[in-house]
Design a protein around this motif. Structure first.
Motif, mmCIF file in Angstrom:
data_model
loop_
_atom_site.group_PDB
_atom_site.id
_atom_site.type_symbol
_atom_site.label_atom_id
_atom_site.label_comp_id
_atom_site.label_asym_id
_atom_site.label_seq_id
_atom_site.Cartn_x
_atom_site.Cartn_y
_atom_site.Cartn_z
ATOM 1 N N VAL A 104 28.886 52.692 48.991
ATOM 2 C CA VAL A 104 28.706 51.336 48.704
ATOM 3 C C VAL A 104 28.643 51.154 47.169
ATOM 4 N N ASN A 105 27.706 52.092 46.549
ATOM 5 C CA ASN A 105 27.454 52.065 45.108
ATOM 6 C C ASN A 105 28.740 52.480 44.515
ATOM 7 N N ASN A 106 29.269 53.242 44.895
ATOM 8 C CA ASN A 106 30.908 53.635 44.307
ATOM 9 C C ASN A 106 31.700 52.597 44.183
ATOM 10 N N VAL A 107 31.789 51.948 45.646
ATOM 11 C CA VAL A 107 33.166 50.881 45.660
ATOM 12 C C VAL A 107 32.524 49.920 44.700
ATOM 13 N N ILE A 108 31.300 49.384 44.480
ATOM 14 C CA ILE A 108 30.819 48.195 43.909
ATOM 15 C C ILE A 108 31.158 48.486 42.316
ATOM 16 N N ALA A 109 30.777 49.802 41.881
ATOM 17 C CA ALA A 109 30.763 50.253 40.602
ATOM 18 C C ALA A 109 32.285 50.134 40.275
ATOM 19 N N ALA A 110 33.242 50.617 40.941
ATOM 20 C CA ALA A 110 34.604 50.653 40.838
ATOM 21 C C ALA A 110 35.092 49.056 40.811
ATOM 22 N N ALA A 111 34.572 48.466 41.637
ATOM 23 C CA ALA A 111 35.059 46.867 41.647
ATOM 24 C C ALA A 111 34.673 46.061 40.217
ATOM 25 N N ILE A 112 33.598 46.552 39.711
ATOM 26 C CA ILE A 112 33.150 46.090 38.522
ATOM 27 C C ILE A 112 33.925 46.478 37.330
ATOM 28 N N ASP A 113 34.277 47.784 37.275
ATOM 29 C CA ASP A 113 35.309 48.374 36.443
ATOM 30 C C ASP A 113 36.499 47.804 36.272
ATOM 31 N N LEU A 114 37.088 47.705 37.743
ATOM 32 C CA LEU A 114 38.221 46.985 37.877
ATOM 33 C C LEU A 114 38.617 45.452 37.287
ATOM 34 N N THR A 115 37.761 44.912 37.716
ATOM 35 C CA THR A 115 37.507 43.531 37.200
ATOM 36 C C THR A 115 37.198 43.365 35.776
ATOM 37 N N ASP A 116 36.475 44.251 35.204
ATOM 38 C CA ASP A 116 36.279 44.070 33.657
ATOM 39 C C ASP A 116 37.735 44.325 32.973
ATOM 40 N N SER A 117 38.433 45.296 33.451
ATOM 41 C CA SER A 117 39.561 45.891 32.705
ATOM 42 C C SER A 117 40.673 44.910 32.848
ATOM 43 N N TYR A 118 40.768 44.002 34.277
ATOM 44 C CA TYR A 118 41.407 42.840 34.409
ATOM 45 C C TYR A 118 41.350 41.842 33.616
ATOM 46 N N ILE A 119 40.092 41.440 33.215
ATOM 47 C CA ILE A 119 39.635 40.454 32.522
ATOM 48 C C ILE A 119 39.895 40.682 30.890
ATOM 49 N N ASN A 120 39.884 41.730 30.576
ATOM 50 C CA ASN A 120 40.279 42.325 29.176
ATOM 51 C C ASN A 120 41.682 42.089 28.835
ATOM 52 N N GLU A 121 42.545 42.476 30.135
ATOM 53 C CA GLU A 121 43.800 42.532 29.841
ATOM 54 C C GLU A 121 44.622 41.157 30.009
ATOM 55 N N HIS A 122 43.888 40.276 30.843
ATOM 56 C CA HIS A 122 44.723 39.112 31.144
ATOM 57 C C HIS A 122 43.954 37.819 30.910
ATOM 58 N N ASN A 123 42.712 37.942 30.453
ATOM 59 C CA ASN A 123 41.890 36.725 30.180
ATOM 60 C C ASN A 123 41.695 36.130 31.240
ATOM 61 N N ASP A 124 41.597 36.378 32.426
ATOM 62 C CA ASP A 124 41.468 35.811 33.532
ATOM 63 C C ASP A 124 40.721 36.646 34.723
ATOM 64 N N VAL A 125 40.277 36.009 35.617
ATOM 65 C CA VAL A 125 39.566 36.847 36.603
ATOM 66 C C VAL A 125 40.391 37.018 37.916
ATOM 67 N N PRO A 126 40.526 38.379 38.564
ATOM 68 C CA PRO A 126 41.294 38.895 39.641
ATOM 69 C C PRO A 126 40.669 38.356 41.089
ATOM 70 N N PHE A 127 41.118 36.814 40.871
ATOM 71 C CA PHE A 127 40.651 36.266 42.421
ATOM 72 C C PHE A 127 40.858 36.701 43.718
ATOM 73 N N ASP A 128 42.331 37.139 43.667
ATOM 74 C CA ASP A 128 42.809 37.666 45.091
ATOM 75 C C ASP A 128 42.093 38.967 45.162
ATOM 76 N N PHE A 129 41.986 40.011 44.290
ATOM 77 C CA PHE A 129 41.346 41.166 44.374
ATOM 78 C C PHE A 129 39.659 40.876 44.881
ATOM 79 N N LEU A 130 39.033 40.006 44.237
ATOM 80 C CA LEU A 130 37.655 39.838 44.657
ATOM 81 C C LEU A 130 37.519 39.128 45.972
#
Length: 218
Positions: A104-130
């Protein structure tokens, strides 16, 4: 076939807690339910309450399995693209409550990293992913695992990836508010903190947070 086996076990569990029942092959169960969650969310909804009963009768089901490790391997691999990592994320998020705390810890850490990368690249939130994180039944998670998850997200909301962490926490904020004693006050604090921020990423995260948090206010 798995549904038939689980139905039989659940029936026996409901009839008597003293009935001798043989557990199913754990790896085969995980292989099936993860595959179903990836391809057929409707049947996942049928499986979920049965897995809840089954895991209560056989707690070792929650101890992890090589099948889970293999299934989440691409998701956890930071060298992969967002598309590669998120390909199985909905299935992973759906069964999060039955993973051991380390996963669970690893999955959530990865979700945060993926979301952070997505926001930085697209200036938007990855709603469908989350969004599939919102489908998880936090009340079915073991207490220690839930407490560690809350602590992990609480700390992450204070980190340099706080906007991404809030996006991930947003999907769970109401579930946390119903179960974790400290969560309601934290939820209220987050709303004010992020919406009053001058940081663009914080505002994006704050708006997403309000989408989920507002459900509890209705």
């Amino acid at each position: 076939e798995l549904i038939d086996h689980l139905t039989d076990i659940c029936t026996q569990c409901n009839e008597s807690s003293e009935t001798e029942i043989q557990p199913l092959n754990k790896s085969e169960v995980w292989t099936t339910i993860l595959s179903v969650a990836q391809n057929d969310m409707r049947n996942t909804s049928l499986l979920y309450p049965m897995i809840n009963v089954y895991s209560t009768r056989f707690p070792e089901f929650r101890n992890g399995d090589p099948v889970i490790d293999e299934f989440i391997k691409d998701y956890l691999n930071s060298a992969n693209s967002f598309e590669q990592r998120s390909a199985k994320s909905a299935a992973i998020f759906r069964w999060l409550s039955y993973f051991p705390s380390s996963i669970v810890n690893n999955v959530i850490a990865a979700a945060i990293d993926l979301t952070d990368s997505y926001i930085n690249e697209h200036n938007d939130v990855p709603f469908d992913f989350l969004l599939p994180l919102n489908d998880g039944e936090l009340e079915d998670m073991e207490t220690n695992t839930l407490d560690q998850l809350y602590s992990q997200l609480h700390e992450a909301c204070e980190s340099d990836k706080k906007a991404a962490a809030l996006c991930v926490y947003a999907t769970m904020c109401n579930g946390m508010g119903d179960i974790v004693e400290a969560a309601p006050s934290f939820n209220s604090e987050l709303m004010h903190r992020f919406l009053s921020s001058n940081d663009e990423k914080d505002k994006l995260a704050g708006c997403l947070y309000m989408v989920f948090y507002s459900e509890a206010l209705q």
